[in-house]
Write a protein that holds these residues in place. Sequence first.
Motif, mmCIF file in Angstrom:
data_model
loop_
_atom_site.group_PDB
_atom_site.id
_atom_site.type_symbol
_atom_site.label_atom_id
_atom_site.label_comp_id
_atom_site.label_asym_id
_atom_site.label_seq_id
_atom_site.Cartn_x
_atom_site.Cartn_y
_atom_site.Cartn_z
ATOM 1 N N CYS A 1 44.629 2.462 31.566
ATOM 2 C CA CYS A 1 44.108 2.854 30.248
ATOM 3 C C CYS A 1 43.193 3.717 30.531
ATOM 4 O O CYS A 1 42.295 3.658 31.476
ATOM 5 N N LYS A 2 42.504 4.510 29.395
ATOM 6 C CA LYS A 2 41.239 5.160 29.574
ATOM 7 C C LYS A 2 40.322 4.095 29.749
ATOM 8 O O LYS A 2 40.266 3.047 29.155
ATOM 9 N N PRO A 3 38.859 4.500 30.169
ATOM 10 C CA PRO A 3 37.866 3.485 30.252
ATOM 11 C C PRO A 3 37.378 3.381 28.576
ATOM 12 O O PRO A 3 37.366 4.139 28.055
ATOM 13 N N LEU A 4 36.792 2.293 28.703
ATOM 14 C CA LEU A 4 36.328 1.944 27.138
ATOM 15 C C LEU A 4 34.774 2.352 27.053
ATOM 16 O O LEU A 4 34.083 2.071 28.104
ATOM 17 N N ILE B 1 41.502 -6.973 25.630
ATOM 18 C CA ILE B 1 42.904 -6.604 26.028
ATOM 19 C C ILE B 1 43.351 -5.661 24.735
ATOM 20 O O ILE B 1 44.047 -4.541 24.882
ATOM 21 N N SER B 2 43.244 -6.050 23.668
ATOM 22 C CA SER B 2 43.348 -5.285 22.439
ATOM 23 C C SER B 2 42.836 -4.058 22.444
ATOM 24 O O SER B 2 43.499 -2.777 22.160
ATOM 25 N N LYS B 3 41.550 -3.829 22.571
ATOM 26 C CA LYS B 3 40.853 -2.670 22.809
ATOM 27 C C LYS B 3 41.463 -1.750 23.731
ATOM 28 O O LYS B 3 41.615 -0.408 23.606
ATOM 29 N N PHE B 4 41.683 -2.276 24.937
ATOM 30 C CA PHE B 4 42.167 -1.338 26.036
ATOM 31 C C PHE B 4 43.701 -0.974 25.902
ATOM 32 O O PHE B 4 44.175 0.162 26.034
ATOM 33 N N SER B 5 44.589 -1.788 24.925
ATOM 34 C CA SER B 5 45.757 -1.429 24.678
ATOM 35 C C SER B 5 45.616 -0.060 23.696
ATOM 36 O O SER B 5 46.910 0.356 23.582
ATOM 37 N N SER B 6 44.987 0.052 22.880
ATOM 38 C CA SER B 6 44.672 1.366 22.092
ATOM 39 C C SER B 6 44.524 2.671 23.055
ATOM 40 O O SER B 6 44.323 3.689 22.189
ATOM 41 N N PHE B 7 44.011 2.464 24.429
ATOM 42 C CA PHE B 7 43.836 3.462 25.093
ATOM 43 C C PHE B 7 44.679 3.693 26.248
ATOM 44 O O PHE B 7 44.436 3.972 27.379
ATOM 45 N N VAL B 8 45.998 3.321 26.110
ATOM 46 C CA VAL B 8 46.831 3.162 27.221
ATOM 47 C C VAL B 8 47.327 4.773 27.624
ATOM 48 O O VAL B 8 47.544 5.508 26.670
#
Length: 59
Positions: free
Chosen positions: A11-14, A47-54
Amino acid sequence: MKVQKRPCLHCKPLAKTLFKPIIQNNYYNDQNHFMFELDHVQEANLISKFSSFVLTLNF
């Protein structure tokens, strides 16, 4: 105890503005110290936040 994890998502960094509200309760002592353990709700939210940056999936 060690827990072995294998990444399955790249994923992209948050941005801090996205993850800090999730872990805000882990800061203590005037924001100078941090408790690294996450509870189940924090883990699911991150995990939910990271999942939107896969970027890629690994199977």
